[in-house]
Motif scaffolding. Structure first.
Motif, PDB file in Angstrom:
ATOM      1  N   GLY A   1      70.897   6.042  12.073  1.00  0.00           N
ATOM      2  CA  GLY A   1      71.863   6.664  12.978  1.00  0.00           C
ATOM      3  C   GLY A   1      71.164   7.526  14.016  1.00  0.00           C
ATOM      4  N   LEU A   2      70.046   8.131  13.641  1.00  0.00           N
ATOM      5  CA  LEU A   2      69.259   8.890  14.615  1.00  0.00           C
ATOM      6  C   LEU A   2      68.641   7.952  15.658  1.00  0.00           C
ATOM      7  N   ALA A   3      68.273   6.756  15.239  1.00  0.00           N
ATOM      8  CA  ALA A   3      67.800   5.765  16.221  1.00  0.00           C
ATOM      9  C   ALA A   3      68.943   5.361  17.145  1.00  0.00           C
ATOM     10  N   TYR A   4      70.140   5.284  16.589  1.00  0.00           N
ATOM     11  CA  TYR A   4      71.328   4.978  17.399  1.00  0.00           C
ATOM     12  C   TYR A   4      71.552   6.054  18.449  1.00  0.00           C
ATOM     13  N   PHE A   5      71.204   7.287  18.112  1.00  0.00           N
ATOM     14  CA  PHE A   5      71.324   8.394  19.067  1.00  0.00           C
ATOM     15  C   PHE A   5      70.557   8.101  20.355  1.00  0.00           C
ATOM     16  N   LEU A   6      69.431   7.429  20.250  1.00  0.00           N
ATOM     17  CA  LEU A   6      68.645   7.103  21.442  1.00  0.00           C
ATOM     18  C   LEU A   6      69.424   6.221  22.414  1.00  0.00           C
TER      19      LEU A   6
ATOM     20  N   ARG B   1      79.228  -1.761  20.658  1.00  0.00           N
ATOM     21  CA  ARG B   1      78.285  -2.771  21.144  1.00  0.00           C
ATOM     22  C   ARG B   1      76.846  -2.270  20.998  1.00  0.00           C
ATOM     23  N   LYS B   2      76.632  -1.008  21.311  1.00  0.00           N
ATOM     24  CA  LYS B   2      75.285  -0.448  21.163  1.00  0.00           C
ATOM     25  C   LYS B   2      74.898  -0.359  19.691  1.00  0.00           C
ATOM     26  N   GLY B   3      75.879  -0.109  18.824  1.00  0.00           N
ATOM     27  CA  GLY B   3      75.600  -0.108  17.389  1.00  0.00           C
ATOM     28  C   GLY B   3      75.148  -1.476  16.910  1.00  0.00           C
ATOM     29  N   LEU B   4      75.799  -2.518  17.414  1.00  0.00           N
ATOM     30  CA  LEU B   4      75.397  -3.879  17.043  1.00  0.00           C
ATOM     31  C   LEU B   4      73.968  -4.166  17.510  1.00  0.00           C
ATOM     32  N   LEU B   5      73.636  -3.711  18.702  1.00  0.00           N
ATOM     33  CA  LEU B   5      72.291  -3.931  19.228  1.00  0.00           C
ATOM     34  C   LEU B   5      71.249  -3.152  18.423  1.00  0.00           C
ATOM     35  N   ILE B   6      71.537  -1.895  18.137  1.00  0.00           N
ATOM     36  CA  ILE B   6      70.600  -1.070  17.377  1.00  0.00           C
ATOM     37  C   ILE B   6      70.437  -1.595  15.952  1.00  0.00           C
ATOM     38  N   SER B   7      71.450  -2.274  15.426  1.00  0.00           N
ATOM     39  CA  SER B   7      71.368  -2.780  14.048  1.00  0.00           C
ATOM     40  C   SER B   7      70.241  -3.803  13.866  1.00  0.00           C
ATOM     41  N   LEU B   8      69.727  -4.309  14.961  1.00  0.00           N
ATOM     42  CA  LEU B   8      68.591  -5.229  14.857  1.00  0.00           C
ATOM     43  C   LEU B   8      67.327  -4.507  14.384  1.00  0.00           C
ATOM     44  N   LEU B   9      67.232  -3.197  14.662  1.00  0.00           N
ATOM     45  CA  LEU B   9      66.048  -2.435  14.222  1.00  0.00           C
ATOM     46  C   LEU B   9      65.955  -2.349  12.702  1.00  0.00           C
TER      47      LEU B   9
ATOM     48  N   LEU C   1      70.954  -9.595   8.107  1.00  0.00           N
ATOM     49  CA  LEU C   1      71.475  -9.433   9.458  1.00  0.00           C
ATOM     50  C   LEU C   1      72.971  -9.117   9.438  1.00  0.00           C
ATOM     51  N   LEU C   2      73.725  -9.834   8.646  1.00  0.00           N
ATOM     52  CA  LEU C   2      75.169  -9.607   8.561  1.00  0.00           C
ATOM     53  C   LEU C   2      75.485  -8.193   8.086  1.00  0.00           C
ATOM     54  N   TYR C   3      74.833  -7.749   7.022  1.00  0.00           N
ATOM     55  CA  TYR C   3      75.097  -6.412   6.494  1.00  0.00           C
ATOM     56  C   TYR C   3      74.698  -5.329   7.501  1.00  0.00           C
ATOM     57  N   ASN C   4      73.610  -5.552   8.219  1.00  0.00           N
ATOM     58  CA  ASN C   4      73.202  -4.562   9.216  1.00  0.00           C
ATOM     59  C   ASN C   4      74.094  -4.592  10.452  1.00  0.00           C
ATOM     60  N   LEU C   5      74.637  -5.751  10.803  1.00  0.00           N
ATOM     61  CA  LEU C   5      75.615  -5.795  11.897  1.00  0.00           C
ATOM     62  C   LEU C   5      76.865  -5.006  11.530  1.00  0.00           C
ATOM     63  N   ILE C   6      77.264  -5.084  10.266  1.00  0.00           N
ATOM     64  CA  ILE C   6      78.396  -4.284   9.804  1.00  0.00           C
ATOM     65  C   ILE C   6      78.058  -2.805   9.925  1.00  0.00           C
ATOM     66  N   TRP C   7      76.840  -2.434   9.522  1.00  0.00           N
ATOM     67  CA  TRP C   7      76.403  -1.043   9.686  1.00  0.00           C
ATOM     68  C   TRP C   7      76.487  -0.621  11.149  1.00  0.00           C
ATOM     69  N   GLY C   8      75.942  -1.433  12.044  1.00  0.00           N
ATOM     70  CA  GLY C   8      75.908  -1.074  13.455  1.00  0.00           C
ATOM     71  C   GLY C   8      77.285  -0.928  14.064  1.00  0.00           C
TER      72      GLY C   8
END
Length: 141
Positions: A62-67, A80-88, A120-127
Motif C-alpha cells: 500500500g505504501l508503494a501504491y502511495f507513489l 485503475r492505479k491499484g490494478l497497475l501497482i498490483s503487478l509489483l 496474478l488474480l489474487y494480487n489484482l483483487i488486492w490492487g
C-alpha cells in the motif's frame, strides 16, 4: 500531521484492507477447490499466522501504491492505479518469494503450471480493493 503523511497512512490502511479481501478470496477459492481444478496446489488454511503476514505485506505494498497517488494531480483513477501497482507484488512473489524464500521453482511452477495465474488474480483483487478503499478513506480531499 501533513496531508501527505495522512495519505500515506490511508494507503497503508487501504493496502491492509485490500490484503484482507484478497486473502479471504484466496482462502475461499482453496476451500472450493478452484486451484485444484487446474492442478495448482495453493489451498491455504485460514490461520492467524498466514493472515497476519499477508496483511502486513498488503500494507507495505500500500505504501508503494502511495507513489501512484501521492501527488495532488495524480489523485484520479484510484482503482485503475491499484490494478497497475498490483503487478509489483505479483512480480515480487513470482521472482523473489517463490524461488528464494520458499524454495519453490521460479514463478512457483512446482506448485502447478497455472500458479502465476492465481498469484496474478489474487494480487489484482488486492490492487482493486486497495484503490477502492483508499478512495473511500481519503474522501474528496
Amino acid at each position: 500531521m501533513t496531508r501527505t503523511r495522512v495519505l500515506m497512512t490511508v494507503c497503508f490502511c487501504a493496502g491492509v484492507l485490500g490484503a484482507l479481501c484478497s486473502s479471504l478470496v484466496a482462502w475461499k477459492a482453496g476451500q472450493l477447490g478452484l486451484p485444484a481444478l487446474l492442478d495448482v496446489r495453493m489451498a491455504p488454511s485460514l490461520t492467524l499466522s498466514w493472515l497476519y503476514s499477508r496483511l502486513i505485506w498488503g500494507g507495505v505494498w500500500g505504501l508503494a501504491y502511495f507513489l501512484a497517488v501521492g501527488t495532488l494531480k495524480s489523485r484520479r483513477h484510484w482503482a485503475r492505479k491499484g490494478l497497475l501497482i498490483s503487478l509489483l507484488p505479483t512480480l515480487f512473489q513470482l521472482l523473489v518469494v517463490y524461488p528464494q524464500m520458499t524454495g519453490h521453482d521460479l514463478l512457483g511452477l512446482d506448485l502447478g503450471q497455472f500458479t502465476p495465474l492465481f498469484v496474478l488474480l489474487y494480487n489484482l483483487i488486492w490492487g482493486f480493493c486497495t484503490g477502492v478503499f483508499c478512495r473511500i478513506l481519503w474522501g474528496r480531499g
